[in-house]
Write an enzyme that holds these catalytic residues in place. Structure first.
Site, PDB file in Angstrom:
ATOM      1  N   HIS A  61     -83.432  58.600  16.465  1.00 48.35           N
ATOM      2  CA  HIS A  61     -83.327  59.473  17.627  1.00 48.35           C
ATOM      3  C   HIS A  61     -83.338  58.674  18.937  1.00 48.35           C
ATOM      4  O   HIS A  61     -82.586  58.956  19.868  1.00 48.35           O
ATOM      5  CB  HIS A  61     -84.490  60.476  17.592  1.00 48.35           C
ATOM      6  CG  HIS A  61     -84.611  61.309  18.827  1.00 48.35           C
ATOM      7  ND1 HIS A  61     -85.564  61.069  19.791  1.00 48.35           N
ATOM      8  CD2 HIS A  61     -83.885  62.366  19.266  1.00 48.35           C
ATOM      9  CE1 HIS A  61     -85.424  61.953  20.769  1.00 48.35           C
ATOM     10  NE2 HIS A  61     -84.420  62.756  20.473  1.00 48.35           N
ATOM     11  N   GLU A  68     -80.048  57.103  19.432  1.00 44.76           N
ATOM     12  CA  GLU A  68     -79.094  58.130  19.889  1.00 44.76           C
ATOM     13  C   GLU A  68     -79.148  58.261  21.427  1.00 44.76           C
ATOM     14  O   GLU A  68     -78.123  58.272  22.099  1.00 44.76           O
ATOM     15  CB  GLU A  68     -79.436  59.464  19.221  1.00 44.76           C
ATOM     16  CG  GLU A  68     -78.644  60.659  19.722  1.00 44.76           C
ATOM     17  CD  GLU A  68     -79.532  61.843  20.076  1.00 44.76           C
ATOM     18  OE1 GLU A  68     -79.597  62.191  21.270  1.00 44.76           O
ATOM     19  OE2 GLU A  68     -80.185  62.414  19.167  1.00 44.76           O
ATOM     20  N   HIS A  69     -80.368  58.304  21.980  1.00 40.90           N
ATOM     21  CA  HIS A  69     -80.505  58.397  23.445  1.00 40.90           C
ATOM     22  C   HIS A  69     -79.909  57.170  24.133  1.00 40.90           C
ATOM     23  O   HIS A  69     -79.231  57.279  25.144  1.00 40.90           O
ATOM     24  CB  HIS A  69     -81.987  58.478  23.826  1.00 40.90           C
ATOM     25  CG  HIS A  69     -82.531  59.861  23.839  1.00 40.90           C
ATOM     26  ND1 HIS A  69     -83.142  60.401  24.943  1.00 40.90           N
ATOM     27  CD2 HIS A  69     -82.580  60.828  22.888  1.00 40.90           C
ATOM     28  CE1 HIS A  69     -83.543  61.638  24.672  1.00 40.90           C
ATOM     29  NE2 HIS A  69     -83.222  61.916  23.425  1.00 40.90           N
ATOM     30  N   GLU A  87     -89.885  64.876  25.758  1.00 40.96           N
ATOM     31  CA  GLU A  87     -89.208  65.650  24.712  1.00 40.96           C
ATOM     32  C   GLU A  87     -90.205  65.956  23.586  1.00 40.96           C
ATOM     33  O   GLU A  87     -90.280  67.078  23.079  1.00 40.96           O
ATOM     34  CB  GLU A  87     -87.997  64.864  24.183  1.00 40.96           C
ATOM     35  CG  GLU A  87     -87.143  65.668  23.209  1.00 40.96           C
ATOM     36  CD  GLU A  87     -85.901  64.910  22.727  1.00 40.96           C
ATOM     37  OE1 GLU A  87     -85.723  63.730  23.116  1.00 40.96           O
ATOM     38  OE2 GLU A  87     -85.127  65.501  21.959  1.00 40.96           O
TER      39      GLU A  87
END
Lengths: 433, 427
Positions: free
Chosen positions: A69, A72-73, A144
């Site tokens: 994740h 991905e950012h 997040e």
């Protein structure tokens, strides 16, 4: 390089496929009349891939939680800054998401498809990580994670996964924790990038009102300029997961108006793919609908007793290395609901499943599948997610048609067993004032 | 016309129902949506919200939820939805049914059967002793009460809703879309049935049909299915209150046992959907916080790393702009300062050419894709009905192409911060 095509007469759609040598798999689904064009570039790297033997390494690598994740950012960055702005200059809306098993980059646009498509292919293939940008992202992802910590639906879900699985990494939050992301460095990101972002481990799906020749030409033009190193398949390592649940019940308190309840059944295979996996998924979904769906006697009874509301749902997830059923909903009395659900399963096992009910649910599922084709995003995302499990999404209706009542009965006997279930409950935390 | 847009074909039925057809071959389904308009009012909201829930419980022909569900499954899983929608100061009852297009199920007449069951849900409910069945009403009151209390479960939404409540305590817009427990409690089956009768007879009613349909045949089918005795003139609903310049900014703080603090700002834009400056306002909102390239996302998230999300959005009919973000409680001052600074920058016209052009393209893209989803098409034309701005999508795109920086700055000058609402963790 030529397209190969496959037409599904029932849904009235033709899928184009090009096996690009040494490169990613390429798919295209033309949709006449749509203004939106949607493209995704996806890799088989998700949160469960946290332990593996890498490309040029014989040493086992174990990752802190949340790397897929985090990567991905960070892939949106390059030397000039951030690719969001460049997509914006072509009116596109870019995004990305990380699941347990894959990471997907995407955009949708109405104009400048060629420019946006090039941008997508390029930014995914040009990693640029620095110590500074990694540190900066930690603040964003921390928020997040905090947001999800306050989300009762998310918490009840991950608590249930922790209850079902003792060791399999599906039990870990996709984004990791505030502590685990603190351990992520640019070296780790590059290592994972080199291992999992080789084009042979990836696939592209394009859909919209476009010409097939144009899509192929654009892809070839871009990829032919790149020199890909030879692909070494990585070996993913999943710890052995026993056919028992980790804990019977997990609970947590949050400021919610009433308890949030979830009940799961763990499936017991260790590796499954292709048609077998799809058939298992569809048979289980049919079974769940037949027992817990809105047209069943149980739903009406629980609803009228106020034990469930209209958001009560049941679903099955079947990935290559794990599978489970989950029932969830808000309830005033989680203990009573828990007993009622188990009792109904035993009851159905005794009484048997009804043929008419089965036929009707099959019909409904067929309608749902057709309806899902209204959404470009749904088809593209699912097509690749299924492809990564070696399933041809367009075969769904054929496989569904072939399922018999006997298959459903088998799933009932082998999957919905009391020893393999666990529950997760969020209880209300008293709010002052 | 430069786009092959789907055009709206409006017909008035003898029973004072407006039928809007949106024929297009691209969808696999046909969507029918029926809207009954009502004013959003403190004394009516809970009752209005209760109605779709009770009506969905059963019809004369299919008297229980279960029988209805079984019938819908036979229609290849037709999707029936009934809810209320809050748009500006209206609370709209919305009933929709989506069926697979008949070409995928030869000889089944799905649309015909679907229309008939949808009409039954709206106008031929299951009755006991001449009124709604008591059990259904009580059970649905119980469910609705839980829905109202459940607002707190989604903290992002809770913070936005609380900001609206603090901002509009005496305006209709401050009423929650499902009403309040106090107003719900005393409602009886008889009250509700009486109210339902007047609503069905008097209030404006619209029907939308989207999909691959034959216009003439569809109108005929609807005319047959929807013969509902209605008054020849619909009740007039009061206009939405938009114009408001607050004397001073109000600050509200609330504590909850949460991990993340939510900073929410509510602004009065003094521009409503029907106003000619609406698209300037939309453009302004795009520059400020409608996109990832917008000032809020770039500065609060990308530059300062204070948040995962920070956006602004419009309640287009009421003319309210909400700014939302999730942050660490300790970063309150810094985050607020950055947000206020962005508001000032737009007012001063400190907008780059790139921000202008990216926003323009983003908005045009947004309007072009409206026609790619049957539900967004209905929503777009519903806004047109409510805001008395009945132009098609083309018009919006043409207007956006011509918007200049001065227009955006002029819109920005009409925007006034009204309320800062801060939800913070207890410790």
């Amino acid at each position: 390089m030529q397209w190969q095509t496959k037409t599904n007469g029932t849904i009235g759609e033709t899928i184009y496929y090009a096996p690009l040598e040494g490169g990613p798999e390429l798919y295209f689904l033309p949709r006449k009349g749509y203004h939106k064009k949607y493209a995704i570039f996806s890799t088989r790297f998700g949160s469960v891939d946290n332990s593996f033997y890498a490309v040029d390494h014989d040493e086992k690598i174990t990752l802190p939680d949340g790397v897929a994740h985090f990567l991905e950012h960070k892939l949106f960055d390059d030397e000039k800054g951030n690719v969001f702005d460049r997509f914006a200059s072509y009116g596109a809306s870019p995004n990305a998401f990380t699941s347990f098993t894959n990471t997907t980059y995407l955009f949708s646009c109405t104009d400048f498809f060629a420019e946006n498509f090039k941008l997508l292919i390029n930014f995914v293939q040009d990693p640029y990580f620095t110590d500074e940008s990694v540190a900066k992202e930690q603040g964003i992802i921390q928020q997040e994670i905090r947001m999800y910590q306050d989300n009762p639906g998310w918490r009840v879900y991950f608590n249930l996964l922790e209850a079902l699985y003792e060791r399999h990494p599906v039990r870990n939050d996709i984004a990791g924790s505030v502590e685990s992301i603190g351990k992520i460095t640019k070296e780790i990101l590059y290592k994972c990038y080199d291992t999992f972002y080789h084009p042979k481990n990836m696939a592209i799906f394009v859909t919209g009102d476009l010409l097939p020749e144009k899509v192929l030409e654009l892809t070839l033009e871009n990829l032919s300029q790149r020199l890909f190193p030879p692909f070494h398949d990585m070996q993913r390592l999943y710890p052995e997961e026993k056919a028992v649940v980790n804990e019977k019940k997990v609970t947590q308190k949050l400021p919610v108006s009433q308890p949030v309840f979830s009940l799961g059944f763990k499936d017991t295979y260790s590796e499954l793919k292709g048609r077998k996996l799809l058939a298992r998924e569809l048979a289980t979904e049919l079974l769940l609908e037949m027992i817990f769906g809105k047209s069943g006697p149980l739903y009406t009874r629980l609803y009228e007793e106020g034990l469930i509301d209209e958001h009560f749902s049941a679903g099955y997830t079947g990935e290559r290395s794990y599978g489970h059923t989950m029932l969830r909903g808000e309830t005033k009395d989680p203990e009573a609901l828990h007993l009622e659900l188990l009792k109904e399963i035993e009851n159905v096992k005794k009484e048997g499943l009804d043929k008419e009910n089965f036929t009707r649910h099959k019909r409904k599922m067929k309608g749902n599948f057709l309806r899902s084709f209204n959404s470009l995003e749904f088809v593209a995302n699912n097509y690749l997610a299924y492809r990564f499990r070696e399933i041809e999404f367009f075969e769904t209706l054929d496989i569904l048609e072939a399922i018999t009542l006997r298959d459903i009965e088998e799933r009932l006997e082998e999957h919905l067993i009391e020893e393999l279930h666990a529950v997760s409950v969020i209880y209300p935390l008293k709010v002052e004032g | 016309m430069f786009l092959d847009m789907i055009s709206l074909d409006t017909n008035l039925l003898p029973d004072n129902i407006n039928v809007h057809l949106l024929p297009t071959p691209k969808f696999k389904t046909v969507l029918v949506t029926v809207l009954i308009h009502q004013v959003l009012d403190k004394n009516l909201a809970a009752k209005t919200a209760l109605l779709p829930a009770v009506l969905e419980r059963g019809t004369r022909k299919y008297p229980s939820f279960r029988e209805l569900a079984i019938y819908l499954e036979k229609l290849y899983g037709a999707e029936l939805g009934a809810d209320v929608i809050k748009k500006g100061e209206r609370q709209i009852l919305s009933f929709s049914l989506e069926v697979v297009n008949d070409k995928f199920a030869q000889g089944e007449n799905l649309l015909h059967q679907g229309l008939s069951v949808l009409k039954d849900v709206i106008a031929d409910p299951f009755l006991e002793n001449g009124t709604f069945k008591r059990d259904y009403v009580y059970q649905e009151k119980d469910q609705l009460a839980k829905e109202i209390q459940g607002l707190i479960n989604d903290k992002t939404n809770y913070a936005l809703e609380r900001c609206i409540q603090e901002m509009c305590p005496t305006e209709r817009f401050g009423v929650y879309k499902y009403g309040s427990i106090e107003e719900l409690d005393p409602v009886s089956a008889e009250d509700l049935y009486k109210y339902y009768g007047s609503l069905l007879r008097e209030n404006p009613m619209d029907i939308f049909v989207v999909g691959e349909i034959d216009a003439g045949e569809t109108i005929k089918m609807i005319r047959e299915a929807f013969s509902i005795p209605r008054d020849s003139k619909s009740a007039k609903l009061p206009p939405v209150e938009v114009y408001n310049i607050p004397d001073e900014v109000r600050y509200h703080e609330e504590k909850l046992p949460v991990n993340q603090a939510k900073l929410t700002l509510g602004c009065r834009t003094n521009i409503s959907y029907g106003d000619k400056e609406y698209l300037d306002l939309l453009f302004y909102n795009g520059i400020l916080g409608g996109f990832p390239h917008s000032k809020l996302f770039q500065n609060v998230r990308e530059k300062a790393s204070l948040a995962y999300y920070c956006f602004s959005r419009l309640e287009k009919h009421k003319g309210i702009q909400l700014i939302g973000s999730g942050i660490e409680a300790d970063d309150y001052r810094q985050a607020l300062e950055i947000i206020l600074e962005q508001l000032e920058l737009v007012k001063k016209g400190e907008i780059t050419r790139e921000e202008m052009e990216n926003t323009r393209k983003g908005l045009i893209n947004m309007y072009k894709i409206v026609g790619d989803n049957p539900y967004s098409l209905v929503s777009f034309y519903m806004d047109g009905l409510i805001g008395a701005k009945e132009e098609g999508i083309d018009y919006f795109i043409r207007k956006i192409k011509d918007i200049k920086m001065e227009d955006v700055v002029a819109a920005a000058h009409k925007v006034h911060l009204d309320t800062v609402y801060f939800l913070r963790p207890e410790n």
